[in-house]
Motif scaffolding. Structure first.
Motif, PDB file in Angstrom:
ATOM      1  N   GLN A 201       0.819  -1.209   0.000  1.00  0.00           N
ATOM      2  CA  GLN A 201       0.000   0.000   0.000  1.00  0.00           C
ATOM      3  C   GLN A 201       0.857   1.265   0.000  1.00  0.00           C
ATOM      4  OE1 GLN A 201      -3.293  -0.148   2.948  1.00  0.00           O
ATOM      5  NE2 GLN A 201      -2.593  -2.236   3.324  1.00  0.00           N
ATOM      6  N   CYS A 202       2.115   1.121   0.358  1.00  0.00           N
ATOM      7  CA  CYS A 202       2.989   2.281   0.516  1.00  0.00           C
ATOM      8  C   CYS A 202       3.743   2.653  -0.753  1.00  0.00           C
ATOM      9  CB  CYS A 202       3.979   2.028   1.649  1.00  0.00           C
ATOM     10  SG  CYS A 202       3.194   1.895   3.263  1.00  0.00           S
ATOM     11  N   ARG A 203       3.470   1.950  -1.833  1.00  0.00           N
ATOM     12  CA  ARG A 203       4.148   2.308  -3.081  1.00  0.00           C
ATOM     13  C   ARG A 203       3.693   3.677  -3.584  1.00  0.00           C
ATOM     14  NH1 ARG A 203       7.268  -1.718  -5.279  1.00  0.00           N
ATOM     15  NH2 ARG A 203       6.909  -3.827  -4.520  1.00  0.00           N
ATOM     16  N   GLU A 204       2.442   4.046  -3.286  1.00  0.00           N
ATOM     17  CA  GLU A 204       1.944   5.381  -3.619  1.00  0.00           C
ATOM     18  C   GLU A 204       2.084   6.284  -2.388  1.00  0.00           C
ATOM     19  OE1 GLU A 204       0.979   6.568  -6.498  1.00  0.00           O
ATOM     20  OE2 GLU A 204       1.303   4.638  -7.485  1.00  0.00           O
ATOM     21  N   PHE A 205       2.611   7.484  -2.607  1.00  0.00           N
ATOM     22  CA  PHE A 205       2.875   8.364  -1.468  1.00  0.00           C
ATOM     23  C   PHE A 205       1.607   8.710  -0.700  1.00  0.00           C
ATOM     24  CE2 PHE A 205       3.245  12.466   0.618  1.00  0.00           C
ATOM     25  CZ  PHE A 205       4.373  12.263   1.399  1.00  0.00           C
ATOM     26  N   ASP A 206       0.523   8.996  -1.398  1.00  0.00           N
ATOM     27  CA  ASP A 206      -0.702   9.416  -0.713  1.00  0.00           C
ATOM     28  C   ASP A 206      -1.204   8.356   0.257  1.00  0.00           C
ATOM     29  OD1 ASP A 206      -0.592  11.762  -2.113  1.00  0.00           O
ATOM     30  OD2 ASP A 206      -2.140  11.240  -3.558  1.00  0.00           O
ATOM     31  N   THR A 207      -1.134   7.092  -0.151  1.00  0.00           N
ATOM     32  CA  THR A 207      -1.568   6.010   0.729  1.00  0.00           C
ATOM     33  C   THR A 207      -0.615   5.862   1.899  1.00  0.00           C
ATOM     34  OG1 THR A 207      -2.397   4.871  -1.235  1.00  0.00           O
ATOM     35  CG2 THR A 207      -2.303   3.602   0.797  1.00  0.00           C
ATOM     36  N   PHE A 208       0.675   5.915   1.621  1.00  0.00           N
ATOM     37  CA  PHE A 208       1.692   5.868   2.673  1.00  0.00           C
ATOM     38  C   PHE A 208       1.464   6.986   3.695  1.00  0.00           C
ATOM     39  CE2 PHE A 208       5.770   7.718   4.094  1.00  0.00           C
ATOM     40  CZ  PHE A 208       6.267   6.658   4.846  1.00  0.00           C
ATOM     41  N   TYR A 209       1.189   8.166   3.194  1.00  0.00           N
ATOM     42  CA  TYR A 209       0.968   9.338   4.050  1.00  0.00           C
ATOM     43  C   TYR A 209      -0.193   9.091   5.010  1.00  0.00           C
ATOM     44  CZ  TYR A 209       0.275  14.329   5.109  1.00  0.00           C
ATOM     45  OH  TYR A 209       0.139  15.540   5.731  1.00  0.00           O
ATOM     46  N   ARG A 210      -1.272   8.535   4.510  1.00  0.00           N
ATOM     47  CA  ARG A 210      -2.428   8.262   5.364  1.00  0.00           C
ATOM     48  C   ARG A 210      -2.102   7.191   6.408  1.00  0.00           C
ATOM     49  NH1 ARG A 210      -5.202   8.794   0.376  1.00  0.00           N
ATOM     50  NH2 ARG A 210      -5.322   6.526   0.116  1.00  0.00           N
ATOM     51  N   ILE A 211      -1.356   6.193   6.003  1.00  0.00           N
ATOM     52  CA  ILE A 211      -1.006   5.100   6.922  1.00  0.00           C
ATOM     53  C   ILE A 211      -0.170   5.613   8.092  1.00  0.00           C
ATOM     54  CG2 ILE A 211       0.358   2.983   7.167  1.00  0.00           C
ATOM     55  CD1 ILE A 211      -0.587   2.233   4.345  1.00  0.00           C
ATOM     56  N   ILE A 212       0.878   6.390   7.801  1.00  0.00           N
ATOM     57  CA  ILE A 212       1.751   6.818   8.891  1.00  0.00           C
ATOM     58  C   ILE A 212       1.095   7.858   9.801  1.00  0.00           C
ATOM     59  CG2 ILE A 212       3.875   6.249   7.656  1.00  0.00           C
ATOM     60  CD1 ILE A 212       4.194   9.266   7.076  1.00  0.00           C
ATOM     61  N   LYS A 213       0.064   8.504   9.283  1.00  0.00           N
ATOM     62  CA  LYS A 213      -0.678   9.438  10.139  1.00  0.00           C
ATOM     63  C   LYS A 213      -1.777   8.734  10.921  1.00  0.00           C
ATOM     64  CE  LYS A 213      -1.498  13.624   8.962  1.00  0.00           C
ATOM     65  NZ  LYS A 213      -2.089  14.833   8.308  1.00  0.00           N
ATOM     66  N   GLY A 214      -1.924   7.438  10.699  1.00  0.00           N
ATOM     67  CA  GLY A 214      -2.921   6.679  11.440  1.00  0.00           C
ATOM     68  C   GLY A 214      -4.324   6.822  10.910  1.00  0.00           C
ATOM     69  N   GLU A 215      -4.458   7.299   9.669  1.00  0.00           N
ATOM     70  CA  GLU A 215      -5.771   7.481   9.081  1.00  0.00           C
ATOM     71  C   GLU A 215      -6.218   6.187   8.421  1.00  0.00           C
ATOM     72  OE1 GLU A 215      -5.486  10.716   6.380  1.00  0.00           O
ATOM     73  OE2 GLU A 215      -4.895  12.169   7.904  1.00  0.00           O
ATOM     74  N   LYS A 216      -7.508   5.931   8.383  1.00  0.00           N
ATOM     75  CA  LYS A 216      -8.045   4.730   7.775  1.00  0.00           C
ATOM     76  C   LYS A 216      -8.526   5.029   6.346  1.00  0.00           C
ATOM     77  CE  LYS A 216      -9.397   2.572  12.101  1.00  0.00           C
ATOM     78  NZ  LYS A 216     -10.482   1.970  12.899  1.00  0.00           N
TER      79      LYS A 216
END
Length: 216
Positions: A201-216
């Motif tokens: 899921q982290c190959r795209e920056f936007d998805t990675f960004y949401r993950i590390i911020k704890g967003e679902k």
């Protein structure tokens, strides 16, 4: 005595914790002195967590894997070049300042020269990052660096297969009082996301960004 962080994968965002044991510092710039400090830091950590497998990630590492995973050696694919270059060059070449940048010509110099380019000091405040036609934010502070590092590991499957054998990571050159981005922290984040099955899921920056911020 001195302290340096040991980065530990965590189960919750931002997915990395730091533990900073005290150890005896050996002064000097020789590689042998740096390696004494690595050994002392790891020994201090092992006194409390004896079962952990610790990997130093830097050009001074005593393990070949740690040297290969250094941002000066680990390579990230750059679409506009149709080539892979050191993570350090991608990071420095992606900086956008109030009065200049991104200086993508830094993609084509050595990592050391990229890091020392005078424009990085004379172009005003850092505004954001830029990569593959997209702007990326400054906050969280290490998001861009961590993203390119994690994807660089993913693009090097032999290294990805080896790094998962380690639990925690150090970078003896990194001093949190002086710097922000750290390859050892990025490596710990890679392990945390791997254990949770989130790497793809982290190959795209936007998805990675949401993950590390704890967003679902």
């Amino acid at each position: 005595m001195a302290t340096r962080p040991v980065y530990v994968p965590d189960v919750r965002a931002p997915f990395v914790k730091a533990y900073s044991p005290d150890f005896t510092w050996s002064g000097g710039f020789a590689v042998s002195q740096k390696q004494k400090n690595i050994t002392a830091l790891h020994a201090a950590y092992h006194r409390r967590f004896p079962e952990s497998k610790v990997l130093e990630i830097s050009s001074k590492s005593l393990q070949e894997l740690g040297i290969k995973l250094s941002a000066f050696n680990l390579k990230k694919y750059v679409p506009e070049l149709e080539a892979s270059i050191p993570v350090e060059c991608v990071f420095q070449g992606g900086k956008v300042f109030a009065a200049g940048g991104p200086y993508t010509d830094l993609y084509c110099v050595s990592p050391r020269d990229a890091k020392r380019d005078p424009r990085l000091k004379t172009s005003g405040m850092l505004k954001n990052f830029f990569f593959d036609g997209k702007e990326m934010p400054l906050n969280p502070q290490t998001a861009f660096y961590d993203w390119i590092y994690i994807n660089a590991v993913l693009e090097n499957p032999l290294l990805a297969a080896e790094i998962v054998n380690y639990d925690v990571f150090t970078d003896i050159e990194f001093n949190p009082a002086k710097s922000i981005n750290c390859q050892a922290k990025a490596a710990a984040l890679f392990i945390a996301l791997s254990r949770q099955g989130k790497l793809e899921q982290c190959r795209e920056f936007d998805t990675f960004y949401r993950i590390i911020k704890g967003e679902k």
